[in-house]
Each structure stands twice: as C-alpha cells, then as structure tokens.
Design a protein around this motif. Structure first.
Motif, PDB file in Angstrom:
ATOM      1  N   ARG A   1       0.399  -0.333   3.675  1.00  0.00           N
ATOM      2  CA  ARG A   1      -0.481  -1.465   3.380  1.00  0.00           C
ATOM      3  C   ARG A   1      -1.773  -1.376   4.171  1.00  0.00           C
ATOM      4  NH1 ARG A   1       3.257  -6.942   2.660  1.00  0.00           N
ATOM      5  NH2 ARG A   1       4.418  -6.178   0.849  1.00  0.00           N
ATOM      6  N   ILE A   2      -1.668  -1.051   5.452  1.00  0.00           N
ATOM      7  CA  ILE A   2      -2.879  -0.965   6.273  1.00  0.00           C
ATOM      8  C   ILE A   2      -3.748   0.204   5.828  1.00  0.00           C
ATOM      9  CG2 ILE A   2      -1.817   0.437   8.091  1.00  0.00           C
ATOM     10  CD1 ILE A   2      -4.434  -2.367   8.488  1.00  0.00           C
ATOM     11  N   LEU A   3      -3.106   1.309   5.438  1.00  0.00           N
ATOM     12  CA  LEU A   3      -3.862   2.467   4.980  1.00  0.00           C
ATOM     13  C   LEU A   3      -4.563   2.181   3.650  1.00  0.00           C
ATOM     14  CD1 LEU A   3      -1.392   5.343   5.922  1.00  0.00           C
ATOM     15  CD2 LEU A   3      -3.477   4.667   7.110  1.00  0.00           C
ATOM     16  N   LEU A   4      -3.918   1.418   2.785  1.00  0.00           N
ATOM     17  CA  LEU A   4      -4.552   1.036   1.524  1.00  0.00           C
ATOM     18  C   LEU A   4      -5.729   0.093   1.774  1.00  0.00           C
ATOM     19  CD1 LEU A   4      -1.377   0.574  -0.699  1.00  0.00           C
ATOM     20  CD2 LEU A   4      -3.137   2.331  -0.974  1.00  0.00           C
ATOM     21  N   THR A   5      -5.644  -0.738   2.804  1.00  0.00           N
ATOM     22  CA  THR A   5      -6.776  -1.591   3.172  1.00  0.00           C
ATOM     23  C   THR A   5      -7.940  -0.751   3.670  1.00  0.00           C
ATOM     24  OG1 THR A   5      -5.252  -3.369   3.798  1.00  0.00           O
ATOM     25  CG2 THR A   5      -7.512  -3.531   4.610  1.00  0.00           C
ATOM     26  N   VAL A   6      -7.641   0.242   4.491  1.00  0.00           N
ATOM     27  CA  VAL A   6      -8.684   1.168   4.950  1.00  0.00           C
ATOM     28  C   VAL A   6      -9.327   1.866   3.758  1.00  0.00           C
ATOM     29  CG1 VAL A   6      -9.107   3.294   6.255  1.00  0.00           C
ATOM     30  CG2 VAL A   6      -7.624   1.516   7.216  1.00  0.00           C
ATOM     31  N   LEU A   7      -8.488   2.305   2.812  1.00  0.00           N
ATOM     32  CA  LEU A   7      -8.995   2.955   1.610  1.00  0.00           C
ATOM     33  C   LEU A   7      -9.939   2.033   0.837  1.00  0.00           C
ATOM     34  CD1 LEU A   7      -8.873   5.329  -0.448  1.00  0.00           C
ATOM     35  CD2 LEU A   7      -6.943   4.143  -1.505  1.00  0.00           C
ATOM     36  N   PHE A   8      -9.563   0.767   0.703  1.00  0.00           N
ATOM     37  CA  PHE A   8     -10.392  -0.198  -0.014  1.00  0.00           C
ATOM     38  C   PHE A   8     -11.758  -0.358   0.656  1.00  0.00           C
ATOM     39  CE2 PHE A   8     -11.798  -4.665  -0.337  1.00  0.00           C
ATOM     40  CZ  PHE A   8     -12.064  -4.711  -1.696  1.00  0.00           C
TER      41      PHE A   8
ATOM     42  N   ARG B   1       1.017  -0.158  13.107  1.00  0.00           N
ATOM     43  CA  ARG B   1       1.884   0.429  12.075  1.00  0.00           C
ATOM     44  C   ARG B   1       1.261   1.667  11.429  1.00  0.00           C
ATOM     45  NH1 ARG B   1       2.682  -4.730   8.404  1.00  0.00           N
ATOM     46  NH2 ARG B   1       0.523  -4.953   9.112  1.00  0.00           N
ATOM     47  N   ALA B   2      -0.032   1.922  11.717  1.00  0.00           N
ATOM     48  CA  ALA B   2      -0.665   3.118  11.150  1.00  0.00           C
ATOM     49  C   ALA B   2       0.009   4.352  11.750  1.00  0.00           C
ATOM     50  CB  ALA B   2      -2.158   3.131  11.461  1.00  0.00           C
ATOM     51  N   PRO B   3       0.312   5.367  10.942  1.00  0.00           N
ATOM     52  CA  PRO B   3       1.018   6.546  11.436  1.00  0.00           C
ATOM     53  C   PRO B   3       0.271   7.232  12.572  1.00  0.00           C
ATOM     54  CG  PRO B   3       0.965   6.532   9.046  1.00  0.00           C
ATOM     55  CD  PRO B   3       0.040   5.442   9.504  1.00  0.00           C
ATOM     56  N   ARG B   4       0.993   7.612  13.613  1.00  0.00           N
ATOM     57  CA  ARG B   4       0.384   8.276  14.750  1.00  0.00           C
ATOM     58  C   ARG B   4       0.881   9.727  14.888  1.00  0.00           C
ATOM     59  NH1 ARG B   4      -2.809   4.597  14.560  1.00  0.00           N
ATOM     60  NH2 ARG B   4      -3.226   3.094  16.203  1.00  0.00           N
ATOM     61  N   ALA B   5       1.696  10.161  13.925  1.00  0.00           N
ATOM     62  CA  ALA B   5       2.334  11.483  14.070  1.00  0.00           C
ATOM     63  C   ALA B   5       1.319  12.602  14.092  1.00  0.00           C
ATOM     64  CB  ALA B   5       3.316  11.712  12.919  1.00  0.00           C
TER      65      ALA B   5
ATOM     66  N   GLY C   1       3.679  -0.818  -1.309  1.00  0.00           N
ATOM     67  CA  GLY C   1       3.375  -1.471  -0.046  1.00  0.00           C
ATOM     68  C   GLY C   1       4.574  -1.690   0.848  1.00  0.00           C
ATOM     69  N   ARG C   2       5.789  -1.524   0.304  1.00  0.00           N
ATOM     70  CA  ARG C   2       7.001  -1.672   1.109  1.00  0.00           C
ATOM     71  C   ARG C   2       7.213  -0.493   2.040  1.00  0.00           C
ATOM     72  NH1 ARG C   2      10.992  -3.554  -3.858  1.00  0.00           N
ATOM     73  NH2 ARG C   2       9.964  -5.570  -4.290  1.00  0.00           N
ATOM     74  N   LEU C   3       6.579   0.639   1.748  1.00  0.00           N
ATOM     75  CA  LEU C   3       6.742   1.809   2.600  1.00  0.00           C
ATOM     76  C   LEU C   3       5.973   1.603   3.900  1.00  0.00           C
ATOM     77  CD1 LEU C   3       6.342   4.608  -0.090  1.00  0.00           C
ATOM     78  CD2 LEU C   3       8.458   3.728   0.901  1.00  0.00           C
ATOM     79  N   PRO C   4       6.545   1.989   5.029  1.00  0.00           N
ATOM     80  CA  PRO C   4       5.951   1.700   6.341  1.00  0.00           C
ATOM     81  C   PRO C   4       4.533   2.265   6.485  1.00  0.00           C
ATOM     82  CG  PRO C   4       8.187   2.523   6.581  1.00  0.00           C
ATOM     83  CD  PRO C   4       7.820   2.708   5.140  1.00  0.00           C
TER      84      PRO C   4
ATOM     85  N   ALA D   1     -15.300  -1.702  10.252  1.00  0.00           N
ATOM     86  CA  ALA D   1     -14.050  -2.459  10.077  1.00  0.00           C
ATOM     87  C   ALA D   1     -12.882  -1.526   9.774  1.00  0.00           C
ATOM     88  CB  ALA D   1     -14.226  -3.484   8.959  1.00  0.00           C
ATOM     89  N   ALA D   2     -13.108  -0.519   8.930  1.00  0.00           N
ATOM     90  CA  ALA D   2     -12.049   0.446   8.607  1.00  0.00           C
ATOM     91  C   ALA D   2     -11.624   1.222   9.849  1.00  0.00           C
ATOM     92  CB  ALA D   2     -12.539   1.395   7.511  1.00  0.00           C
ATOM     93  N   MET D   3     -12.578   1.637  10.664  1.00  0.00           N
ATOM     94  CA  MET D   3     -12.261   2.369  11.892  1.00  0.00           C
ATOM     95  C   MET D   3     -11.418   1.513  12.829  1.00  0.00           C
ATOM     96  SD  MET D   3     -15.960   4.162  12.599  1.00  0.00           S
ATOM     97  CE  MET D   3     -15.457   4.780  14.192  1.00  0.00           C
ATOM     98  N   LEU D   4     -11.764   0.235  12.951  1.00  0.00           N
ATOM     99  CA  LEU D   4     -11.009  -0.651  13.831  1.00  0.00           C
ATOM    100  C   LEU D   4      -9.567  -0.814  13.357  1.00  0.00           C
ATOM    101  CD1 LEU D   4     -13.683  -3.414  14.565  1.00  0.00           C
ATOM    102  CD2 LEU D   4     -12.867  -1.612  16.114  1.00  0.00           C
TER     103      LEU D   4
END
Length: 404
Positions: free
Chosen positions: A216-223, A398-402, A210-213, A388-391
């Motif tokens: 954490r938000i992506l893992l929440t989306v995954l959950f 902080r979600a990657p936009r690349a 979770g320290r990697l930029p 909720a995941a889409m939002l």
C-alpha cells in the motif's frame, strides 16, 4: 536470436505505446488550435482533458486486461489490443473536430492498457533477482519510443499535423503481425488463475493486492511519482512554447534528447545502480534527481538551461523500475498480471489528475491577470510531490528494507 523475438515483440509494443504519446506532444498545440481555435492557454486545457480521458480508460481497463491475461494468457490480450491501437491512430488521423480527437484518446487509453500485460510477461520470464533490471528494459523501450515519436511528429509535421498518426497505425499493425508469428504463451496451467470481476476492477484489485505487506505504501509512492512525472506530457509543449518560444521541431528534439538518455539510463545504467546500492537506494537516488530537475524547470529562462537539465531528469528514470522490482518481489507468481494491472491503474489515476491540475496551474500563471508570471509553476508542484514520496520511503516502517 529466435528465442529473443518474443521479448523484442513485447518491448516493441511498449515502444509503440510511447510513440503514440510522443507523436502527439509536438503537434498537439497546433492540432487543437486547428480544429478548435482559441489561444494557447485554452488549447492547453483541452490537451489536459484529452490526457485525462486517456488515463481514465487506462485506470478502468488495466486491471481487467491484467486479470484477463492471468486467465487467458498474455498473447491474445496483446494481439487484440494492438489491432485496436492501429484503429485508434487512424481515427486520430482523420479527426476534424475536437470531439473526434477526444474519442480517439478514449480508444487509445483502452489499447494502451496493455502496459500491465507487457510488465506481467516480463515478470513471467524473469528470475526474482532480475526483475528490477528487466523492468528497466520496459522503461528503455518506452524511452526509445519517446525518442522516435517526437521525431516522427516533428518530421511529419512538415507535411501536415495528421501524417504521423497514419505512420503510427502502420507500426501498430505491423507489430501485431510480428507478434502473431513469434510470441509464445507464458501463462501455464500451473499459474493460470480464474477470472473474477470483483478483482478485475481498480477498487477490487487494489484491495486484494493491498493486503500484501508493504504494497500500500509503495503504491502511494508510485501515485505521487506518476502525478509529478506526468507534468512532462501534460504541459511540456505549452511550457516550452511560452517560456522559450520553441516551435514543434525544437519541442520534438528536446523530447527526443530526453528519450535517448532515458533509454540509456533504464536499459543499461540502472543495472550498475542495482548491483552497487540495491533497489531501495536506487529508488531514492532517482527521486532526488527528479526533484532537482523539477525545481530547475520551475525557474530556468534560457534554452541552454532547459537542455542542461535533461540529463539530470533522465537519471531520475531509475526510480520507477526499482519501485516496480520491489513490488513484483512481494506479489506471488500467479498475481503478476493482477499486480501490474493495479500498478497501471495507479499510474492512470495519477495521469488522470495530473494533466487537469498541471494545465490549470499553467493557465493561471501565464494568462493576463495572473498573480505573477511563472510558466514553470507546475514543475514546482511536481518537486513538492517528489519530496513527499521520498519521505514515505524513508519514514514508513512497512516499506521493504531487504534491499538497503
């Protein structure tokens, strides 16, 4: 051809994991009623308890196996797990009490924790730009297994509800033999990492990764995605029996149809989306189609409607590989096993909670005295979770936009 055999083996391992789930789905209502008695609603609750027990063990063991594979290699972890998987299917085949079935699911949860190691192997052998589409191969293998599992379950159910488990045991053992001869080790001294208990558990692994930029938000989306998606294995058999009056054969055919389409989407069609619109838009595209499907199952009343929604739900299958690809790009090479262990634990946490929640909601809306009759209520909850995941993906800076 020889160079492709290791990849074939790891994908077969993933497919056999799915076969175990698919075999159980069509026959589980009848099997629970046979060993425990009661009615369909109580059988659904027991089914939820077993699914949650399976997921608890995945949650606890996935980081451990992922970290063990970073230290000792992917090969020994996969081969030993397959041996115990074969033993688990035999236990399920001879079970004549609800408690022995539960023990079988606990063993199965430990052996199925190899999904993290399979994903780590795929990350080892993939170029960075190929990771998302190659993670799609994992989904395709799972989809094929999900096709074969229900077909085996429906076919062998004609000979008894236990016969499919003996076949699954033979498949697991046979795949272990294949792996013994063809699987090379991909963990080299350059990327080998010492095993540490403080990182080889769900909490420690999550804190480290979770320290990697952005992770954490992506893992929440995954959950959220996993809780929503687990409505299928949790209540599909019970929902279809209640809403449409389907027997095991029809339930198996519906799952097989979904598995075929899912395999096509994740094994082939996802490559088109990734090239055309990138990983993040592919993720959002998949979430949109999942949401439409869940709302549909909340209200449909006819068999043809249920089957019409299956292709739409399968298109939603592009979401998970795209999400995995984004996360794998963020992690370092020597953290792939650890990352996939955390991913598997987050998935498992969703699978722990979802069956308990979904089957309880199903029970409340189909039993006498319900506020109103709505067998599809669990699917409507899944639709809310997908929104909720889409939002989170859209709003979280902080979600990657690349990859937009």
């Amino acid at each position: 051809m020889k160079s492709r055999l290791p990849l074939l083996f790891v994908l077969l391992t993933m497919g056999i994991d799915a076969i175990g789930i698919g075999i159980i789905a069509p026959v589980m209502p009848d099997l629970i009623l046979e060993v425990e008695g009661g009615h369909l609603g109580s059988a659904a609750v027991w089914g939820g308890i077993m699914a949650a027990s399976f997921a608890v063990m995945q949650f606890l063991c996935s980081p451990t196996l992922g970290n063990l594979s970073d230290r000792f290699g992917r090969r020994p972890v996969l081969l030993v797990s397959l041996l115990f998987m074969a033993a688990d299917y035999l236990v399920m085949g001879i079970a004549h009490s609800i408690w022995l079935l539960l023990i079988g699911r606990i063993i199965g949860g430990i052996t199925a924790s190899t999904q993290a190691t399979v994903a780590a192997y795929i990350a080892d052998v993939s170029k960075p730009e190929e990771k998302a589409q190659n993670f799609g191969l994992i989904g395709a293998a799972f989809g094929i297994g999900f096709v074969l599992g229900p077909l085996f379950g429906a076919f062998f159910a004609e000979f008894g509800v236990r016969a499919p488990f003996y076949a699954a045991a033979a498949f697991a053992f046979g795949n272990m033999v294949l792996g013994w001869f063809v699987l090379p080790e991909t963990v080299t001294d350059e990327i080998r990492r010492p095993f540490e208990w403080k990182r080889a558990n769900p909490v420690g692994g999550l804190m480290q990764i979770g320290r990697l930029p952005g992770l954490r938000i992506l893992l929440t989306v995954l959950f959220l995605l996993q809780v929503a998606f687990t409505v299928y294995p949790a209540v599909w058999s019970f929902y279809c029996a209640e809403q449409f009056g389907w027997e095991p054969r029809m339930i198996g055919l519906s799952l097989a149809a979904y598995g075929v389409l899912m395999a096509l989407v994740q094994g082939w069609l996802i490559r088109y989306f990734l090239r055309r619109i990138g990983e993040t838009r592919t993720l959002l595209f998949g979430l949109c189609f999942e949401c439409v499907t869940f709302v549909g199952y909340g209200f449909v009343t006819e068999t043809w409607m249920a089957f019409a929604l299956i292709p739409i739900g399968a298109l939603g299958g592009v979401a998970l590989p795209a999400l995995q690809g984004i996360m794998s790009r963020i992690a370092f090479d020597n953290q792939q096993g650890e990352l996939q262990g955390v991913v598997a634990s987050v998935n498992s946490l969703g699978i722990i909670l979802s069956p308990l929640i979904m089957t309880a909601i199903f029970y409340e809306f189909v039993t006498a005295g319900a506020l109103f009759y709505l067998p599809g209520a669990p699917f409507l909850l899944s639709a809310v979770l997908i929104v909720a995941a889409m939002l989170l993906v859209l709003v979280e800076p902080r979600a990657p936009r690349a990859q937009w």
